[in-house]
Design a protein around this motif. Sequence first.
Motif, PDB file in Angstrom:
ATOM      1  N   MET B 134       0.837  -1.203   0.000  1.00 46.20           N
ATOM      2  CA  MET B 134       0.000   0.000   0.000  1.00 46.20           C
ATOM      3  C   MET B 134       0.873   1.256   0.000  1.00 46.20           C
ATOM      4  O   MET B 134       0.636   2.198  -0.752  1.00 46.20           O
ATOM      5  N   ALA B 135       1.897   1.254   0.884  1.00 42.79           N
ATOM      6  CA  ALA B 135       2.779   2.423   0.963  1.00 42.79           C
ATOM      7  C   ALA B 135       3.459   2.658  -0.381  1.00 42.79           C
ATOM      8  O   ALA B 135       3.568   3.796  -0.855  1.00 42.79           O
ATOM      9  N   THR B 136       3.910   1.573  -1.022  1.00 48.26           N
ATOM     10  CA  THR B 136       4.574   1.709  -2.317  1.00 48.26           C
ATOM     11  C   THR B 136       3.623   2.313  -3.338  1.00 48.26           C
ATOM     12  O   THR B 136       3.999   3.222  -4.087  1.00 48.26           O
ATOM     13  N   THR B 141       2.556   6.436  -6.844  1.00 42.71           N
ATOM     14  CA  THR B 141       1.522   7.214  -7.539  1.00 42.71           C
ATOM     15  C   THR B 141       1.810   8.701  -7.419  1.00 42.71           C
ATOM     16  O   THR B 141       1.701   9.451  -8.398  1.00 42.71           O
ATOM     17  N   ALA B 142       2.204   9.113  -6.207  1.00 42.93           N
ATOM     18  CA  ALA B 142       2.527  10.526  -6.006  1.00 42.93           C
ATOM     19  C   ALA B 142       3.696  10.922  -6.910  1.00 42.93           C
ATOM     20  O   ALA B 142       3.664  11.968  -7.566  1.00 42.93           O
ATOM     21  N   ALA B 180       9.747   1.056  -7.139  1.00 45.64           N
ATOM     22  CA  ALA B 180       8.450   0.419  -6.915  1.00 45.64           C
ATOM     23  C   ALA B 180       8.554  -1.082  -7.152  1.00 45.64           C
ATOM     24  O   ALA B 180       7.964  -1.879  -6.412  1.00 45.64           O
ATOM     25  N   THR B 181       9.337  -1.465  -8.160  1.00 47.40           N
ATOM     26  CA  THR B 181       9.483  -2.887  -8.456  1.00 47.40           C
ATOM     27  C   THR B 181      10.197  -3.618  -7.318  1.00 47.40           C
ATOM     28  O   THR B 181       9.752  -4.674  -6.857  1.00 47.40           O
ATOM     29  N   ARG B 182      11.314  -3.021  -6.838  1.00 48.44           N
ATOM     30  CA  ARG B 182      12.062  -3.683  -5.740  1.00 48.44           C
ATOM     31  C   ARG B 182      11.206  -3.746  -4.478  1.00 48.44           C
ATOM     32  O   ARG B 182      11.241  -4.731  -3.752  1.00 48.44           O
ATOM     33  N   PRO B 197      13.462   1.435   2.277  1.00 47.20           N
ATOM     34  CA  PRO B 197      14.313   2.513   1.753  1.00 47.20           C
ATOM     35  C   PRO B 197      13.813   3.028   0.408  1.00 47.20           C
ATOM     36  O   PRO B 197      13.885   4.229   0.123  1.00 47.20           O
ATOM     37  N   TRP B 198      13.277   2.131  -0.399  1.00 45.65           N
ATOM     38  CA  TRP B 198      12.759   2.547  -1.710  1.00 45.65           C
ATOM     39  C   TRP B 198      11.566   3.472  -1.555  1.00 45.65           C
ATOM     40  O   TRP B 198      11.406   4.434  -2.306  1.00 45.65           O
ATOM     41  N   VAL B 199      10.718   3.157  -0.570  1.00 42.04           N
ATOM     42  CA  VAL B 199       9.568   4.026  -0.314  1.00 42.04           C
ATOM     43  C   VAL B 199      10.071   5.426   0.040  1.00 42.04           C
ATOM     44  O   VAL B 199       9.544   6.439  -0.429  1.00 42.04           O
ATOM     45  N   GLY B 200      11.151   5.465   0.831  1.00 41.46           N
ATOM     46  CA  GLY B 200      11.736   6.756   1.198  1.00 41.46           C
ATOM     47  C   GLY B 200      12.243   7.508  -0.019  1.00 41.46           C
ATOM     48  O   GLY B 200      11.969   8.697  -0.194  1.00 41.46           O
ATOM     49  N   LEU B 201      12.969   6.789  -0.885  1.00 41.40           N
ATOM     50  CA  LEU B 201      13.535   7.435  -2.079  1.00 41.40           C
ATOM     51  C   LEU B 201      12.432   8.000  -2.975  1.00 41.40           C
ATOM     52  O   LEU B 201      12.522   9.126  -3.468  1.00 41.40           O
TER      53      LEU B 201
END
Lengths: 234, 224, 253
Positions: B134-136, B141-142, B180-182, B197-201
């Motif tokens: 969900m977070a991803t 999307t943003a 998003a893929t990772r 970390p990807w969500v952060g980036l």
Amino acid sequence: MELDDPTFRFGTEPVVHLRGAVALLGRFPALAGVDLDVDRRRIVLLRGANGAGKTTLLRALAGLVPITSGEAVVLGVDLRDDRRAVRHRVGLLAHGTGLYDELTVADNVSFWTRAARADKADAEAAMTQLGLDGRLRDVAVGRLSTGQRRRTSLACLLARRPELWLLDEPHAGLDKDGRDIVDALVRDAAAAGATIILSSHELDRSIELADEIVTLGGGVALDEGAGGGDGHVD
Amino acid sequence: MVMLTDAWLIARKDLKLEIRSRVAINQVIPFALLVLVLFAFALDPDRGLLEKATPGLYWIAVLFSGLLAMQRAFSLEAADGVTDALRLSGLSPSGIYLGKTLSVAAQLLVLEVLLGVGVAVLYGTSITGWLLLMATIVVATAAISTAGTLFGVVAAGLRVRETLLPLLLLPVLAPVLIGATRAFEAALSGTPSEGWPWVGLMSVFAVVYAVAGIFGFGPLMEES
Amino acid sequence: MTTETVGSVEASASGPTSTGSRATMILGIVTLIALGVLVLFGLILSPADESQGDSVRIMYVHVPSAMLSYAGCFLTAIGSAVYLWRKSQWWELVAYAGAEVAALFTAFTLITGMLWGRPTWGVYWVWDARLTSEALLMLLLLGYLAVRRLAADYEVRAKRAAIIGLLLVPNIIIVRQSVQWWRTLHQTPTLSLSGAEIQGLMLFSLFTGFVAITLVFIWMVIHRFRVAWLEEQLEAEGLDTAIAERRAEGVIS
């Protein structure tokens, strides 16, 4: 002079003041040094051959086309300084409708009215005045006739209550009733203190309407004359 | 505050228009599902390739069908004098930017949910790590809609806009596609800590583009 | 906003009047000498690497040009920022020149990287973090140049390109970060040339490479800028004639 006299409220400086105004479309000088002064509450007809610069002049006065040299003051705003500041105070009826085809007449008018931060009641009143309050209200703009779209665009303009009306061929595509409505709107607006500059090929009709006539040619104002309107020459 | 009111006005207008015109429902969503089916033809579903590649294929499908939605968001503003009308309207450019971003984001979210269902059904993906997923979806999307709207107006009004927008947008969105893929892989493989970390980036990306859009939209709307 | 453009053209008569000057000629000669020294040290005097053999010599141009491709992007970002802020056409053209030369250096970096990769790894391309970032940088620059070279009014091209130019820096940072994470999850970056490995004449050759390639870069940016400036001057000229012609139209009709 009464306190509610519009001349008193708005002051007497000209609404439009151009001196040697040049506007470029790409590298083409569509306006090549226009001189023009228009006082408040006047109705001015612009005439001239196709390509004389009428449309560019109207768009420049609306703050859409930059003036690259000369003086240009509209409604007290120096266009060479900040041409965005004048935009919400003018109403431009252009060749394009400025409407979303998929939305209904009511949706379009209410969107543009709210965008101009005008009152919702103004939107309703404008639609009534242009005869759009009946069956047409909920029809998608894409399914209207040219004349009906023109009326919708006019309703959007009217609801904004602009101080300066810039009408590019307002009579085009309208039937006789429509043209009569346009003329009545223009006269009412001038009486209420607005200033109107229009271009038209319907010369008989618009010479009758206008207080002043300005002929454009080669991107400059060639001459000025009086119109057949009753005028408010003070 | 004016900016937010304007944003809301624009977003509501856009979404109303999308619902009326049904282009998203009739064309964009079927296209997205078609892409999923084509991937299955290209990668043999029986050899496990499809299963391994699912997160990447999902986001590729989102990007390509999202591009269609973004192209459309600006083609309707280019119609018949609307661009001039917007400039004359007195709406704040930042508000217009945020409004268009919101409506693009809303359309992407619908697309992503439907594609998610499509992936689960067609590729037989078992879904785990809901929170990270969900977070991803939210930050990706943003990121896609903030950048897409900004580049949408860069390409708007040009004769070459259909070919220009993908050229501008896809390289810029490459980090989002990777991220998003990772993150999806991490969630589906049960190692969500690798995904955060990807969500952060991607959040940083979205913030950078939102700021650029809010300040850059005014100048960009100016020329014809 | 042609106002500002015309204004700035008039105001900054300090711009160049030809593609070269005395100073740039001297710079050109120095650059040629530096390139000669680089050939001498890089190809003749420095020894072959123990593990990589002669292919290590590619590094003497590859590493400097990679660095300068990033420098070019920063130049573009700075030029774009100043243009958006102060409407300075001078800076806009600096940004444009920077981006074109950066694209050239990026292409050169990619080609030399692949030429190095073939003997070293046996393949032209590996998904190494640095090479992948460089490839994405190339695509970002191509996007900028595509917009800057649109068939549209100068203002339209310049303003839209400047927004993209300004965003090059955050884009590069995010791209590098993401590619780094992406690759390190699978393998460590392969194309490393740590200072400990190179010394003596090899280190000096690399240093000469930096000097020579930087001079080439500066020479190219200056000349590209001067050509672009003169092109724009030519565009701006003839406005008075155009206005006179336009006015004549009205008299005839």
